[in-house]
Design a protein around this motif. Sequence first.
Motif, PDB file in Angstrom:
ATOM      1  N   MET A 297      -7.622 -39.780   6.498  1.00 45.24           N
ATOM      2  CA  MET A 297      -9.083 -39.829   6.422  1.00 45.24           C
ATOM      3  C   MET A 297      -9.597 -39.253   5.125  1.00 45.24           C
ATOM      4  O   MET A 297      -9.134 -38.282   4.754  1.00 45.24           O
ATOM      5  N   THR A 298     -10.460 -40.248   4.322  1.00 42.46           N
ATOM      6  CA  THR A 298     -10.871 -39.801   3.051  1.00 42.46           C
ATOM      7  C   THR A 298     -12.204 -39.372   2.955  1.00 42.46           C
ATOM      8  O   THR A 298     -13.066 -39.923   3.685  1.00 42.46           O
ATOM      9  N   LYS A 299     -12.302 -38.065   2.591  1.00 45.81           N
ATOM     10  CA  LYS A 299     -13.596 -37.363   2.607  1.00 45.81           C
ATOM     11  C   LYS A 299     -14.523 -37.932   1.262  1.00 45.81           C
ATOM     12  O   LYS A 299     -14.094 -38.361   0.397  1.00 45.81           O
ATOM     13  N   GLN A 300     -15.793 -38.164   1.519  1.00 40.48           N
ATOM     14  CA  GLN A 300     -16.608 -38.444   0.640  1.00 40.48           C
ATOM     15  C   GLN A 300     -17.631 -37.448   0.401  1.00 40.48           C
ATOM     16  O   GLN A 300     -17.941 -36.542   1.213  1.00 40.48           O
ATOM     17  N   LEU A 301     -18.132 -37.404  -0.909  1.00 44.69           N
ATOM     18  CA  LEU A 301     -19.181 -36.194  -1.126  1.00 44.69           C
ATOM     19  C   LEU A 301     -20.443 -36.914  -1.552  1.00 44.69           C
ATOM     20  O   LEU A 301     -20.695 -38.115  -1.780  1.00 44.69           O
ATOM     21  N   THR A 302     -21.441 -36.226  -0.938  1.00 40.86           N
ATOM     22  CA  THR A 302     -22.913 -36.517  -0.733  1.00 40.86           C
ATOM     23  C   THR A 302     -23.354 -36.332  -2.359  1.00 40.86           C
ATOM     24  O   THR A 302     -22.982 -35.560  -2.848  1.00 40.86           O
ATOM     25  N   ASP A 303     -24.669 -36.684  -2.448  1.00 40.61           N
ATOM     26  CA  ASP A 303     -25.074 -36.373  -3.638  1.00 40.61           C
ATOM     27  C   ASP A 303     -25.462 -35.030  -3.720  1.00 40.61           C
ATOM     28  O   ASP A 303     -25.450 -34.470  -4.897  1.00 40.61           O
ATOM     29  N   ASN A 304     -25.845 -34.650  -2.487  1.00 38.58           N
ATOM     30  CA  ASN A 304     -26.101 -33.002  -2.709  1.00 38.58           C
ATOM     31  C   ASN A 304     -24.931 -32.136  -2.877  1.00 38.58           C
ATOM     32  O   ASN A 304     -25.088 -31.298  -3.413  1.00 38.58           O
ATOM     33  N   GLU A 305     -23.718 -32.430  -2.472  1.00 43.69           N
ATOM     34  CA  GLU A 305     -22.642 -31.996  -2.543  1.00 43.69           C
ATOM     35  C   GLU A 305     -22.088 -31.764  -4.116  1.00 43.69           C
ATOM     36  O   GLU A 305     -21.730 -30.874  -4.669  1.00 43.69           O
ATOM     37  N   ILE A 306     -22.428 -33.088  -4.673  1.00 45.16           N
ATOM     38  CA  ILE A 306     -21.944 -33.235  -6.055  1.00 45.16           C
ATOM     39  C   ILE A 306     -22.865 -32.225  -7.036  1.00 45.16           C
ATOM     40  O   ILE A 306     -22.512 -31.599  -7.653  1.00 45.16           O
ATOM     41  N   LYS A 307     -24.072 -32.321  -6.595  1.00 46.54           N
ATOM     42  CA  LYS A 307     -25.211 -31.536  -7.192  1.00 46.54           C
ATOM     43  C   LYS A 307     -24.749 -30.128  -6.956  1.00 46.54           C
ATOM     44  O   LYS A 307     -24.857 -29.106  -7.993  1.00 46.54           O
ATOM     45  N   GLU A 308     -24.133 -29.737  -5.758  1.00 49.56           N
ATOM     46  CA  GLU A 308     -24.063 -28.235  -5.633  1.00 49.56           C
ATOM     47  C   GLU A 308     -22.720 -28.029  -6.445  1.00 49.56           C
ATOM     48  O   GLU A 308     -22.844 -26.770  -7.208  1.00 49.56           O
ATOM     49  N   LEU A 309     -21.792 -28.783  -6.686  1.00 49.18           N
ATOM     50  CA  LEU A 309     -20.607 -28.289  -7.586  1.00 49.18           C
ATOM     51  C   LEU A 309     -21.158 -28.488  -8.969  1.00 49.18           C
ATOM     52  O   LEU A 309     -20.670 -27.466  -9.531  1.00 49.18           O
ATOM     53  N   ILE A 310     -22.014 -29.097  -9.647  1.00 49.39           N
ATOM     54  CA  ILE A 310     -22.340 -29.220 -10.837  1.00 49.39           C
ATOM     55  C   ILE A 310     -23.244 -28.114 -10.924  1.00 49.39           C
ATOM     56  O   ILE A 310     -23.029 -27.442 -12.152  1.00 49.39           O
ATOM     57  N   VAL A 311     -24.174 -27.619 -10.001  1.00 48.69           N
ATOM     58  CA  VAL A 311     -24.825 -26.694 -10.377  1.00 48.69           C
ATOM     59  C   VAL A 311     -23.919 -25.270 -10.405  1.00 48.69           C
ATOM     60  O   VAL A 311     -23.956 -24.266 -11.415  1.00 48.69           O
ATOM     61  N   ALA A 312     -23.050 -25.082  -9.686  1.00 50.00           N
ATOM     62  CA  ALA A 312     -22.282 -24.005  -9.526  1.00 50.00           C
ATOM     63  C   ALA A 312     -21.214 -23.925 -10.965  1.00 50.00           C
ATOM     64  O   ALA A 312     -21.036 -23.062 -11.389  1.00 50.00           O
ATOM     65  N   GLN A 313     -21.005 -25.173 -11.260  1.00 50.70           N
ATOM     66  CA  GLN A 313     -19.925 -25.181 -12.621  1.00 50.70           C
ATOM     67  C   GLN A 313     -20.804 -24.713 -13.715  1.00 50.70           C
ATOM     68  O   GLN A 313     -20.320 -23.733 -14.639  1.00 50.70           O
ATOM     69  N   VAL A 314     -22.054 -25.097 -13.850  1.00 49.32           N
ATOM     70  CA  VAL A 314     -23.270 -24.752 -14.915  1.00 49.32           C
ATOM     71  C   VAL A 314     -23.442 -23.052 -14.719  1.00 49.32           C
ATOM     72  O   VAL A 314     -23.143 -22.432 -15.675  1.00 49.32           O
ATOM     73  N   GLU A 315     -23.525 -22.653 -13.621  1.00 48.69           N
ATOM     74  CA  GLU A 315     -23.608 -21.142 -13.458  1.00 48.69           C
ATOM     75  C   GLU A 315     -22.370 -20.290 -13.922  1.00 48.69           C
ATOM     76  O   GLU A 315     -22.474 -19.347 -14.653  1.00 48.69           O
ATOM     77  N   TYR A 316     -21.256 -21.061 -13.716  1.00 49.84           N
ATOM     78  CA  TYR A 316     -19.791 -20.209 -14.000  1.00 49.84           C
ATOM     79  C   TYR A 316     -19.865 -20.352 -15.334  1.00 49.84           C
ATOM     80  O   TYR A 316     -19.319 -19.338 -16.022  1.00 49.84           O
ATOM     81  N   LYS A 317     -19.943 -21.451 -15.908  1.00 50.30           N
ATOM     82  CA  LYS A 317     -19.987 -21.443 -17.435  1.00 50.30           C
ATOM     83  C   LYS A 317     -20.735 -20.622 -18.163  1.00 50.30           C
ATOM     84  O   LYS A 317     -20.403 -19.964 -19.148  1.00 50.30           O
ATOM     85  N   LYS A 318     -21.987 -20.498 -17.804  1.00 53.26           N
ATOM     86  CA  LYS A 318     -23.056 -19.432 -18.384  1.00 53.26           C
ATOM     87  C   LYS A 318     -22.317 -18.156 -18.045  1.00 53.26           C
ATOM     88  O   LYS A 318     -22.519 -17.199 -19.041  1.00 53.26           O
ATOM     89  N   ALA A 319     -21.922 -17.775 -16.862  1.00 53.23           N
ATOM     90  CA  ALA A 319     -21.547 -16.561 -16.553  1.00 53.23           C
ATOM     91  C   ALA A 319     -20.303 -16.174 -17.451  1.00 53.23           C
ATOM     92  O   ALA A 319     -19.960 -15.018 -18.104  1.00 53.23           O
TER      93      ALA A 319
END
Length: 99
Positions: free
Chosen positions: A1-23
Amino acid sequence: MTKQLTDNEIKELIVAQVEYKKAKDKFDEVKERLTKDLEPGRYESKYGKIIKTVFTKMKTDYKRMLWDNPDIDIKQYEEPQEVSSLVIQNYNTSNGIFG
């Protein structure tokens, strides 16, 4: 079974990545500023401990070794290795919801 990512899950990853890069950028800047000229040793306070060591590490220049020894067949030393890669690209680079 292939998992799909929702818009909110993609947004959550992007926001976490931005926070990580800033930190990470902040940490790298503070580390460079405070420890660049620090003598090797142990530094301790009620907040924690910093240990700075300096050493020489040996590194093999495989490209030069193969250039100097073209008769070496590197295929016999190769092994398959499974590698996973994940690319996260932030489309929103403005100061909006992603900072």
